[in-house]
Design a protein around this motif. Structure first.
Motif, short mmCIF file in Angstrom:
data_model
loop_
_atom_site.label_atom_id
_atom_site.label_comp_id
_atom_site.label_asym_id
_atom_site.label_seq_id
_atom_site.Cartn_x
_atom_site.Cartn_y
_atom_site.Cartn_z
N TRP A 74 4.82 4.05 -5.10
CA TRP A 74 4.12 4.93 -4.15
C TRP A 74 3.47 6.11 -4.87
CZ3 TRP A 74 5.63 10.09 -3.46
CH2 TRP A 74 4.84 10.80 -2.55
N GLU B 283 -4.68 -4.15 -4.45
CA GLU B 283 -4.19 -2.81 -4.11
C GLU B 283 -5.23 -2.01 -3.34
OE1 GLU B 283 -1.17 -2.42 -7.96
OE2 GLU B 283 -3.25 -1.78 -8.12
N ASN C 209 -4.71 -0.80 0.66
CA ASN C 209 -4.84 0.60 1.04
C ASN C 209 -6.01 0.82 1.98
OD1 ASN C 209 -2.79 2.48 -0.22
ND2 ASN C 209 -3.36 1.25 -2.00
N GLN D 206 0.09 5.57 -6.69
CA GLN D 206 -0.99 5.31 -5.74
C GLN D 206 -1.40 6.61 -5.03
OE1 GLN D 206 -1.02 1.71 -3.25
NE2 GLN D 206 0.96 1.19 -4.16
N SER E 169 0.85 -1.19 0.00
CA SER E 169 0.00 0.00 0.00
C SER E 169 0.88 1.24 0.00
CB SER E 169 -0.89 0.01 1.24
OG SER E 169 -0.11 0.21 2.40
N THR F 41 -4.99 -0.25 5.33
CA THR F 41 -4.14 0.79 5.91
C THR F 41 -4.99 1.88 6.53
OG1 THR F 41 -2.41 0.40 4.26
CG2 THR F 41 -2.35 2.51 5.42
#
Length: 454
Positions: free
Chosen positions: A102, A257, A261, A105, A93, A264
Motif C-alpha cells: 500500500w 496496477e 487503481n 502505491q 489497488s 478504484t
C-alpha cells in the motif's frame, strides 16, 4: 390545556436494530440493508460488542477510532469480508493493499491529487454541471430522479478526467460492469456472517466474474492504447498515474496496477460523489429555507454561469450543505477491520482475529457527539466551526484517508452550486428515498424531486 407542538419532521433515517439479531437475523438484515445490523444503542454508547459466528466490536468513541485509524493502523487492516468483496474488481489497488504494498502505491499516487492537479481538472466538472442543467431543464414540470442524473454527471466527470473524453474507452460497458459488480458482490453471505475461511467460495460473487473481466478488459485496452499513442495536451489522471513513481524506490505501476487503481477511482469517484449530490438535493428540497439561502449565495457568486474551481471558496454555505449531507448519509457508512493483535478499546478486550466495525452512520448520529443528530442543520459546519476530528469520518482518517477527498468536494460544490442557482427543487409527495447500504449508502428507489426555474 394547550396541546404540545408536534415534533418537527426530520429527514429519512435507517431503522436501527432494537433487539439481538442472531445468525439468520443478521444474514437477513445484512442482505436487506447492512446498516440495519447496527443496534440503536450504538448512537449512545462508545462501544458495542457481541458474537455472531465470530466476535465483533462496533466502535463509536473518537479516541478509540483514532487508535484504529492512525495510532495502530497496521494492527487494524481491512477485514477479510471487505477484501472478499473488493479484490475481484479492484485487485491489489491501494484501497485494498496493506503494508509496504500500500505504502509505495500511495507515495506514487499522492502527487496526482495535489491541489494544482485537482484544480486543473475542474473545467471537466464545470462542463458536466452545464450538461446536468440542460438535462434537468428538459424535465421541468414532472418528477425527475436526481440520483440518476447525478450518477450520469459524475460518471461523465470521472471517465473524462481518467481517459480524456473516452477515446478507446467504452463508457457504457464500464458503467454496466460496475453496476453488475456492485449488485452481485456486495450482498452479505452466510459464510461472511459465521466467519467462514476466505478460501471458501461465495457463489454470488463467483457469478459476477464475467462483468469484472469485461471491466478489466476495457480498462487494459485503454491503458495499452495510451502507452502506444500518447495522451492529450493537458494530462489526465491516467497520464499522471503513468508518470507517477514512488520517490523512495523509483517503482512505477504496471498496467495491471494502473488498471486496478484507475478502476478504484472510477468506481469510488463517481458513485460516492453522485450519492453526496443526490442526498444534498434531497435535503435542500426537505428544508426550503436552507435551499433559499444556498440559492442566494450561488446566484450572488455565479449569476447565470456554471461554477468553477475559483468559485469554491466563495460558496461556504453550499460547502456546509455538502458536509452535512456527508454527515447524515456518508457513502462509506459501515467499515470493518480485522484485529491483527490483542488490544483494548474503550477498556474492552479485543482479541486477534476479532472483527472491529466502524459504523460511520451511527458515529455521525451519536447523541453525545452531535446535538439533535437526526436534524438537518448545515450550520453545524458554518464559519469554520471546529468538529471533533474522529467524530466525523466521511473520508476516513489517518494515513489511509481517502486520496480523492479534495477532488470529490470540489466536484460536489461545483455541481450543487450550479444546480441550485438555476432551479428550485421540491419533494414529490409519497416518494421519500430509502437509505439502503449495499457497498455504499444509496437511496433505494431514487431521489425523486420536481425542478422549477429559480
Amino acid at each position: 390545556m394547550l396541546d404540545s407542538p408536534a415534533p418537527a419532521r426530520k429527514p429519512v433515517r435507517v431503522p436501527l436494530a432494537t433487539e439481538p439479531l442472531g445468525v439468520f437475523g443478521t444474514l437477513k438484515a445484512g442482505r436487506r440493508n447492512v446498516l440495519e445490523l447496527i443496534p440503536e444503542i450504538a448512537t449512545h454508547a462508545p462501544i458495542v460488542s457481541g458474537r455472531t459466528g465470530k466476535r465483533w466490536h462496533m466502535v463509536m468513541d473518537p479516541e478509540a477510532l483514532k487508535r484504529i485509524l492512525r495510532d495502530k493502523v497496521e494492527d487494524y487492516p481491512k477485514s477479510d469480508v471487505t477484501k472478499l468483496i473488493l479484490e475481484p474488481g479492484i485487485g491489489k489497488s491501494m484501497f485494498v493493499a496493506e503494508g509496504q504494498e500500500w505504502l509505495w502505491q500511495r507515495r506514487a499516487a499522492a502527487p496526482v491529487f495535489s491541489h494544482r492537479n485537482v484544480a486543473a481538472l475542474a473545467p471537466v466538472m464545470t462542463a458536466a454541471a452545464d450538461r446536468a442543467v440542460a438535462r434537468i431543464a428538459a424535465t421541468m414540470g414532472r418528477a425527475v430522479d436526481v440520483f440518476d442524473e447525478m450518477v450520469t454527471a459524475t460518471f461523465e466527470v470521472i471517465s473524462d478526467v481518467t481517459f480524456s473524453g473516452g477515446g478507446g474507452f467504452d463508457r457504457d460497458a464500464i458503467h454496466r460492469s460496475i453496476e453488475s459488480y456492485i449488485s452481485q458482490t456486495a450482498k452479505v453471505s452466510l459464510l461472511d456472517v459465521i466467519g467462514a475461511p476466505t478460501w471458501l467460495p461465495r457463489p454470488s460473487r463467483m457469478l459476477a466474474q464475467s462483468g469484472v473481466r469485461e471491466m478489466k478488459r476495457v480498462a487494459d485496452g485503454a491503458i495499452d492504447k495510451r502507452r502506444a499513442e500518447g495522451g492529450p495536451q493537458i494530462p489526465d489522471l491516467l497520464d499522471l498515474m503513468m508518470a507517477g513513481e514512488d520517490p523512495k524506490s523509483g517503482r512505477r505501476m504496471t498496467t495491471a496496477e494502473l488498471r486496478d487503481n484507475l478502476l478504484t477511482f472510477i468506481v469510488a469517484g463517481h458513485e460516492t460523489t453522485a450519492l453526496t449530490l443526490a442526498w444534498s438535493l434531497y435535503l435542500c428540497a426537505f428544508d426550503q429555507s436552507v435551499q433559499d439561502k444556498a440559492r442566494a449565495e450561488a446566484q450572488a457568486v455565479l449569476s447565470e454561469r456554471a461554477a468553477t474551481a475559483d468559485d469554491v471558496m466563495a460558496l461556504p454555505y453550499i460547502r456546509s450543505i455538502v458536509d452535512e449531507a456527508l454527515r447524515m448519509y456518508p457513502p462509506a457508512a459501515f467499515l470493518s477491520r480485522t484485529a491483527q493483535a490483542d488490544d483494548a478499546l474503550c477498556g474492552r478486550e479485543v482479541l486477534r482475529g476479532d472483527t472491529v466495525i466502524l459504523p460511520v452512520y451511527a458515529l455521525h448520529r451519536h447523541h453525545k457527539l452531535w446535538p439533535d443528530p437526526d436534524r438537518f442543520d448545515p450550520d453545524r459546519f458554518a464559519g469554520g466551526k471546529p468538529v471533533e476530528r474522529f467524530a466525523y469520518l466521511p473520508f476516513g482518517d489517518g494515513p489511509r484517508i481517502c486520496i480523492g477527498q479534495n477532488f470529490a468536494l470540489q466536484e460536489a460544490v461545483i455541481i450543487l452550486a450550479t444546480l441550485l442557482s438555476r432551479f428550485r427543487f421540491d419533494p414529490v409527495q409519497g416518494r421519500d428515498p430509502k437509505p439502503v447500504m449495499i457497498l455504499t449508502l444509496r437511496p433505494e428507489g431514487g431521489v425523486w424531486l420536481k425542478a422549477s426555474a429559480a
